[in-house]
Write a protein that holds these residues in place. Structure first.
Motif, PDB file in Angstrom:
ATOM      1  N   ASP A 100       0.699  -7.066 -24.391  1.00  0.00           N
ATOM      2  CA  ASP A 100       1.646  -8.188 -24.441  1.00  0.00           C
ATOM      3  C   ASP A 100       1.856  -8.781 -23.054  1.00  0.00           C
ATOM      4  N   LEU A 101       1.752  -7.897 -22.049  1.00  0.00           N
ATOM      5  CA  LEU A 101       2.113  -8.278 -20.683  1.00  0.00           C
ATOM      6  C   LEU A 101       1.122  -7.607 -19.734  1.00  0.00           C
ATOM      7  N   ARG A 102       0.611  -8.374 -18.778  1.00  0.00           N
ATOM      8  CA  ARG A 102      -0.191  -7.762 -17.714  1.00  0.00           C
ATOM      9  C   ARG A 102       0.731  -7.672 -16.495  1.00  0.00           C
ATOM     10  N   ARG A 158       3.613  -2.945  -8.644  1.00  0.00           N
ATOM     11  CA  ARG A 158       4.782  -3.309  -7.811  1.00  0.00           C
ATOM     12  C   ARG A 158       5.877  -3.922  -8.658  1.00  0.00           C
ATOM     13  N   ASP A 159       5.469  -4.847  -9.549  1.00  0.00           N
ATOM     14  CA  ASP A 159       6.464  -5.511 -10.394  1.00  0.00           C
ATOM     15  C   ASP A 159       7.064  -4.524 -11.397  1.00  0.00           C
ATOM     16  N   LEU A 160       6.224  -3.664 -11.943  1.00  0.00           N
ATOM     17  CA  LEU A 160       6.755  -2.681 -12.894  1.00  0.00           C
ATOM     18  C   LEU A 160       7.774  -1.777 -12.189  1.00  0.00           C
ATOM     19  N   GLY A 202       3.499 -14.318  -9.801  1.00  0.00           N
ATOM     20  CA  GLY A 202       2.084 -14.064 -10.095  1.00  0.00           C
ATOM     21  C   GLY A 202       1.690 -12.626 -10.385  1.00  0.00           C
ATOM     22  N   GLY A 203       2.589 -11.669 -10.175  1.00  0.00           N
ATOM     23  CA  GLY A 203       2.216 -10.268 -10.410  1.00  0.00           C
ATOM     24  C   GLY A 203       2.430  -9.830 -11.854  1.00  0.00           C
TER      25      GLY A 203
END
Ligand SMILES: CC(C)(COP(=O)(O)OP(=O)(O)OC[C@H]1O[C@@H](n2cnc3c(N)ncnc32)[C@H](O)[C@@H]1OP(=O)(O)O)[C@@H](O)C(=O)NCCC(=O)NCCS
Length: 424
Positions: free
Chosen positions: A360-362, A366-368, A385-386
């Motif tokens: 569903d999501l890439r 870092r963002d996670l 963009g991440g």
């Protein structure tokens, strides 16, 4: 100059400690003392110390400790807490930091620590290693006269007691333990930590005098349920008192105790400015003042950085805002968190397993890591963009799952040099 390839990056031995401590002190601009070696020696029981050595000369330092991080829902997640990171000025920008981080993250992964955390002295350093800012901090400066807390009217001292360091050390750790269980973003505080934070054992070359201590007691049970540690300085200007007061630690189990301790701090005679650092940006503390605008934010900053190393273990340890599923394709150049994961989250628990389903999501690790404690939104991060939405609605679903009603907070007592009047 020695070729970087022959610089040895290795665990530190007992014999290395004086040189290691001196190198760390050079990096942190803290002059070396015998007691700083003793401090390092006495606090390293749960620690891994790494050094970079050019021939037999120590040119880099790095420490990580076995910690526990409170995550949303109240679980304590094992964490590797990184500190004392420095590279000698003579050896900078030659990749030593990168090598020490790589060695330590591999060790943490192999030991089964699902996340690593640190306070970044400089913002640009750690994103490249998969860390993201996961909690934030606001630093308030309270103008006591504007706060409209009349000492004559508000001095309800019945449940606040000024105590000495011994009494404080008996009660304060218990108060903190009760708070940390319900405070996502909090870390454990060990006995040596309390000793140093209260000035009982001076860390490194820090020659502070003993601070002032107060405890708040629950009127119903008589049990200590709030702690306050502060410094104040006698300062006068043309017969007018102008004393600053610096709150080093203010932790309370209940809003009532928190309000009472703040009230005490802003009604101390002679004090004109109260510095209140390291609070969550959504703290309610200013709202206990007669005029909350008297608490001006003098710094608003990222604070604790986090790096997920074991995606399924980390994501299944917390609870989520709604019952929902999300398939995450996690990218991690170092490989630890990489994979496509099915997250099944609920208010009372979660599971996270590897899946072959369409994502569903890439999302970059870092963002996670930034989303993990609920302090940011996937929708917001996607602009940078991440994080990329692969199925319509996935960003909104991620936000509803990961975000928390209150922002996470990493309570910190002020130990060292970050602590100068007016200079966050
Ligand atoms: C910060 C410090 C540890 C960097 O050590 P170093 O060995 O020079 O770092 P490296 O050579 O491994 O650099 C790693 C990367 O970070 C970058 N970097 C290093 N220091 C940087 C800085 N101050 N600002 C921005 N980027 C920096 C490097 O350019 C390199 O980038 P690249 O991978 O894209 O090439 C060192 O400068 C130091 O000791 N500073 C004082 C103490 C300190 O701030 N410690 C951090 C505590 S959290």
């Amino acid at each position: 100059m020695t070729d970087t390839a022959v610089i040895d990056i290795r665990p530190v031995t007992e014999d290395d400690l004086p040189a290691w401590t001196r190198t760390w002190g050079n990096g942190y601009l803290r002059p070396y003392t015998e007691s700083s070696v003793e401090t390092v020696r006495s606090t390293t029981a749960r620690d891994r110390l790494i050094g970079a050595f050019d021939m037999d000369r120590c040119v880099g330092t790095y420490r990580s400790s076995a910690q526990e991080l409170t995550v949303p829902g109240g679980a304590f997640l094992p964490a590797s807490a990184i500190s004392k990171v420095s590279v000698a000025g003579t050896h900078r920008r030659r990749g030593l930091l990168s090598k020490m981080v790589a060695m330590d993250l591999r060790g943490a992964f192999e030991r089964g620590e699902p996340v690593a955390v640190l306070d970044a002295a400089q913002y640009p350093l750690y994103g490249r290693y998969g860390f993201g800012p996961a909690t934030a901090m606001a630093w308030f400066e309270i103008d006591v006269h504007r706060a409209r807390m009349d000492p004559l009217r508000t001095a309800d001292t019945s449940s606040v007691l000024l105590v000495d360091a011994r009494e404080y050390l008996k009660a304060a750790p218990g108060v903190y333990e009760r708070v940390r269980a319900g405070q996502p973003g909090a870390l454990r505080r060990d006995e040596p930590w309390w000793q140093e934070a209260t000035g009982h054992r001076t860390g490194s070359a820090d020659r502070r005098s003993e601070p002032f201590f107060a405890l708040h007691f629950d009127p119903a049970s008589g049990e200590a349920d709030g702690l306050l540690c502060f410094n104040a300085e006698e300062t006068w200007g043309a017969m007018l008192p102008q004393s600053p007061l610096w709150i080093r630690d203010l932790i309370a189990v209940s809003p009532r105790a928190e309000a009472a301790l703040l009230r005490y701090a802003v009604t101390v005679d002679w004090v004109t400015t109260v510095h209140l650092p390291y609070r969550s940006p959504d703290t309610l503390l200013p709202l206990w003042l007669g005029d909350p605008r008297a608490a001006r934010v003098s710094a608003l900053s990222d604070y604790m950085w986090l790096r997920i190393l074991d995606t399924p273990r980390a994501l299944s340890a917390r609870t989520y805002g709604i019952e929902a599923t999300l398939v995450l394709e996690v990218a991690d150049t170092a490989g630890y968190a990489t994979g496509t994961w099915l997250l099944e989250g609920a208010r009372d628990g979660a599971s996270c397993t590897r899946t072959t389903r369409t994502p569903d999501l890439r999302i970059d690790v870092r963002d996670l890591s930034t989303l993990y404690l609920g302090d940011d939104s996937a929708t917001r991060l996607s602009v940078l963009g991440g994080t990329e939405e692969l199925r319509p609605g996935a960003l909104a679903r991620a936000d509803a799952m990961f975000r928390t009603g209150r922002r996470p907070w990493s309570p910190r007592a002020v130990l060292g040099a970050h602590y100068q009047a007016g200079a966050p």
